[in-house]
Design an enzyme around this catalytic site. Structure first.
Site, PDB file in Angstrom:
ATOM      1  N   ASP A  10      60.480 -39.545  78.499  1.00 34.35           N
ATOM      2  CA  ASP A  10      61.612 -40.337  78.011  1.00 34.35           C
ATOM      3  C   ASP A  10      62.249 -39.506  76.907  1.00 34.35           C
ATOM      4  O   ASP A  10      61.677 -39.347  75.825  1.00 34.35           O
ATOM      5  CB  ASP A  10      61.088 -41.677  77.450  1.00 34.35           C
ATOM      6  CG  ASP A  10      62.170 -42.478  76.728  1.00 34.35           C
ATOM      7  OD1 ASP A  10      63.349 -42.062  76.762  1.00 34.35           O
ATOM      8  OD2 ASP A  10      61.828 -43.521  76.141  1.00 34.35           O
ATOM      9  N   LYS A  72      71.215 -36.444  71.985  1.00 34.37           N
ATOM     10  CA  LYS A  72      71.437 -37.060  73.304  1.00 34.37           C
ATOM     11  C   LYS A  72      72.883 -37.547  73.448  1.00 34.37           C
ATOM     12  O   LYS A  72      73.443 -37.523  74.541  1.00 34.37           O
ATOM     13  CB  LYS A  72      70.469 -38.228  73.469  1.00 34.37           C
ATOM     14  CG  LYS A  72      70.484 -38.855  74.852  1.00 34.37           C
ATOM     15  CD  LYS A  72      69.350 -39.849  74.954  1.00 34.37           C
ATOM     16  CE  LYS A  72      69.344 -40.580  76.275  1.00 34.37           C
ATOM     17  NZ  LYS A  72      68.186 -41.476  76.372  1.00 34.37           N
ATOM     18  N   GLU A 149      66.749 -45.090  83.040  1.00 32.40           N
ATOM     19  CA  GLU A 149      65.783 -45.722  82.124  1.00 32.40           C
ATOM     20  C   GLU A 149      65.405 -47.151  82.559  1.00 32.40           C
ATOM     21  O   GLU A 149      64.224 -47.502  82.564  1.00 32.40           O
ATOM     22  CB  GLU A 149      66.329 -45.686  80.695  1.00 32.40           C
ATOM     23  CG  GLU A 149      66.284 -44.260  80.144  1.00 32.40           C
ATOM     24  CD  GLU A 149      67.214 -44.029  78.964  1.00 32.40           C
ATOM     25  OE1 GLU A 149      67.801 -45.007  78.449  1.00 32.40           O
ATOM     26  OE2 GLU A 149      67.363 -42.866  78.548  1.00 32.40           O
ATOM     27  N   ASP A 171      67.674 -53.228  76.655  1.00 30.09           N
ATOM     28  CA  ASP A 171      67.124 -52.060  75.958  1.00 30.09           C
ATOM     29  C   ASP A 171      67.851 -51.851  74.630  1.00 30.09           C
ATOM     30  O   ASP A 171      68.999 -51.406  74.605  1.00 30.09           O
ATOM     31  CB  ASP A 171      67.290 -50.834  76.883  1.00 30.09           C
ATOM     32  CG  ASP A 171      66.731 -49.559  76.264  1.00 30.09           C
ATOM     33  OD1 ASP A 171      66.429 -49.541  75.058  1.00 30.09           O
ATOM     34  OD2 ASP A 171      66.606 -48.560  77.007  1.00 30.09           O
TER      35      ASP A 171
END
Ligand code: AMP
Length: 578
Positions: A10, A72, A149, A171
């Site tokens: 991850d 990211k 994800e 999330d």
């Protein structure tokens, strides 16, 4: 399984993790110090040393220009990022994080690792996915697959499921929020729709607390602590820690000694923050996430009632208000049993194992099969009752677990609190199983509504430790219940039912009358407590005496002693009402 490992990664905005699937179990791999979470920070120290993870995050506070965070967000862009005066592609910085994760896996497994499954957000474009793949290659990893994800999260809970199911994955991480509607059918997970906000997360909650601290500090000392970068950095850390505590406790004390020096005098910060006040601060952010939930639902052509399960991912979903708000919309409790920080990496490792042909199944976690709580005054079916069940540790929480909640005294100068501990799900506490009780006596003189904190710790052996602490004085009492996880077995249940049935066979009217009297006395007592403020000081004293006498009689099961205080109380209430 072949000897060659495929690791699941991850690669997160705030944190990254690596996991493997071995002998039917997922292992999230720790570093040499035992940390399973690697902060997604990369930096160069003053002497040129490369810093990754915790060290880089620590450096960020003092040397942001030598450190890169949240790379990211830049993936897929062609503009370079600058670190210590040097330009790098976002892929290169991500590759440094991936290389560290690869190294952790190699040290743990004792062999080289060259293959990986990496997760990406469902909304990532082709360019962003390509950049992630390149980051893997730069790090020396053959990226066998990139999975979304939410897909990874669904695999953790549902791997191996054949029948169709519609799932909402919520999330909420440190800096990003995503919600996805996914469908799992014959073992295949598909993301139907997705929505989110790339700049919303737990960091915003920290910032709210920091602003509150700055305001309070300014009010007390007339100084703006934000002018000192070190003071601000300390407040950020303190705020984040406070936020975590408030997920399990109703209050937190934030204390930072020598936060600032002003005119040669040291200034300290010390204040208490309640969960209620904190929840008010973060409500606008949660409202935004729930708007996104509705947009994702619309996008999938589904309504809230079509969703069969809700999964929580991301550290910030540990905030209890998140589950409560989702439960209000969906009428079901979300699943957060699997550590929400590690869930995505775990799913990636499950996918990795299935690519290698392993038969995979959903992750099993040690959870409590029961809810534990206590009784308190409240409304049951619209009628005031002292037996409202208030859950503290919820069913399906991973164990060990520790939770506390605040309760309030009812009357002025209340001397004791009685704590009953129940196991069960019924809103009527008396319909649950009473597994322990104790009394805290000798409370200090205080007005009504004084807080008492009830704490429950369920340890890995299934022993429940319960304590009640008067907040003002710290006076506390504690019990340990070793049979908390036991439940009557079927034959015991049959016997118990028979015993109860035979008791009822002998029931006579006198019993029924006594029961009625108890109900009347309880109702009267509650009414009196509610009207206490309206009475004159003399009447108040008399009412409290009557209430105490009724309480004592009920406790001692002395029904005949109820008559006199009930009559006395009725009389006062009659005059108060007219
Ligand atoms: P993630 O990006 O998924 O690793 O999530 C990190 C975010 O979760 C950060 O904002 C953390 O402060 C937050 N977080 C971690 N633990 C807790 C907790 N117990 N309660 C509330 N927020 C938490």
């Amino acid at each position: 399984m072949t000897d060659e490992w495929v690791i699941g990664i991850d690669l997160g905005t705030t944190n990254s993790e690596v996991a493997i699937y071995r002998q039917g179990r997922v292992e999230v791999i720790p570093d040499a110090r035992g940390n399973r979470i690697l902060p997604s920070f990369v930096g160069v120290a003053e002497d040129g040393t490369l810093l990754v993870g915790e060290e880089a995050r620590n450096q960020y506070v003092v040397f942001p220009e030598r450190t890169i965070r949240s790379v990211k967000r830049r993936m897929g862009e062609t503009t370079p990022v600058t670190m210590a005066g040097q330009n790098y592609l976002p892929q290169e910085i991500s590759a440094i994080i991936l290389k560290r994760l690869k190294g952790m896996a190699e040290a743990h497994l004792g062999q080289a690792v060259n293959k990986a499954v990496i997760t990406v957000p469902a909304y990532f474009s082709d360019a962003q996915r390509q950049a992630t793949r390149e980051a893997g290659e730069i790090a020396g990893l053959d990226v066998l697959r990139m999975i979304n994800e939410p897909t990874a999260a669904a695999l953790v809970y549902e791997a191996g499921r054949q029948a169709g199911k519609k799932i909402l994955v919520y999330d909420l991480g440190g800096g990003t929020f995503d919600v996805s509607v996914v469908r799992i059918e014959e073992g295949v997970v598909e993301v139907i729709s997705s929505h989110g906000d790339n700049h919303l997360g737990g960091d915003d909650f920290d910032e709210e607390i920091v602003n509150h601290l700055l305001e309070q500090f300014k009010e007390r000392h007339g100084v703006d602590a934000a002018t000192s970068p070190t003071a601000l950095a300390r407040l950020r850390r303190a705020a984040e820690a406070a936020k975590r505590h408030l997920s399990d406790r109703p209050y937190v004390t934030i204390a930072e000694e020598y936060l600032l020096e002003h005119k040669g005098k040291p200034l300290h910060l010390s204040l208490e923050l309640s969960r209620d006040a904190y929840e008010e601060m973060i409500t606008p952010y949660l409202d935004k996430t729930l708007e996104a939930v509705h947009i994702a639902l619309n996008g999938s052509g589904l309504t809230a009632s079509d969703v069969e399960s809700i999964l929580l991912v991301g550290g910030a979903t540990r905030t209890p208000l998140v589950s409560r708000r989702l439960e209000e919309i969906f009428g079901m409790r979300p699943h957060g049993e699997v550590d929400p920080d590690l869930c995505v990496a775990m799913g990636a490792s499950i996918q990795a194992a299935s690519i290698q042909g392993a038969q995979v199944s959903a992750v099993l976690v040690d959870v409590t099969p029961y809810t534990f709580g206590t009784s308190a005054y409240g409304e049951l079916d619209g009628i005031p009752s002292p037996d409202l069940f208030v859950p503290v540790i919820l069913k399906n929480s991973p164990i060990p677990i520790s939770k506390s909640e605040v309760f309030y005294t009812m009357v002025e100068n209340q001397q004791l609190v009685e704590v009953q501990v129940f196991q069960g799900e019924n809103i009527d506490a008396l319909k649950n199983r009473l597994i322990g009780e104790f009394t805290v006596e000798g409370l200090s003189p205080a007005p009504p509504q004084s807080p008492v904190v009830l704490r429950m710790d369920l340890d890995a052996d299934g022993v429940l430790h319960v304590s009640a602490t008067e907040k003002k004085s710290g006076l506390s009492k504690k019990i340990s219940i070793s049979h908390a996880m036991e439940r009557l077995d079927e034959s015991e249940m049959i016997q118990a039912r028979q015993r109860v049935a035979s008791l009822f066979a002998n029931e006579d009217d006198a019993d029924e009358e006594a029961r009625q009297e108890v109900v009347r006395a309880r109702a009267l007592m509650e009414k009196a407590e509610r009207m206490l403020d309206l009475a004159s000081p003399e009447d108040q004293e008399e009412m409290i005496n009557h209430i105490e006498e009724i309480r004592q009689s009920l406790e001692d099961h002395e029904i005949t002693r109820l008559k006199a205080p009930c009559e006395g109380l009725s009389e006062i209430l009659f005059y108060l009402e007219t």
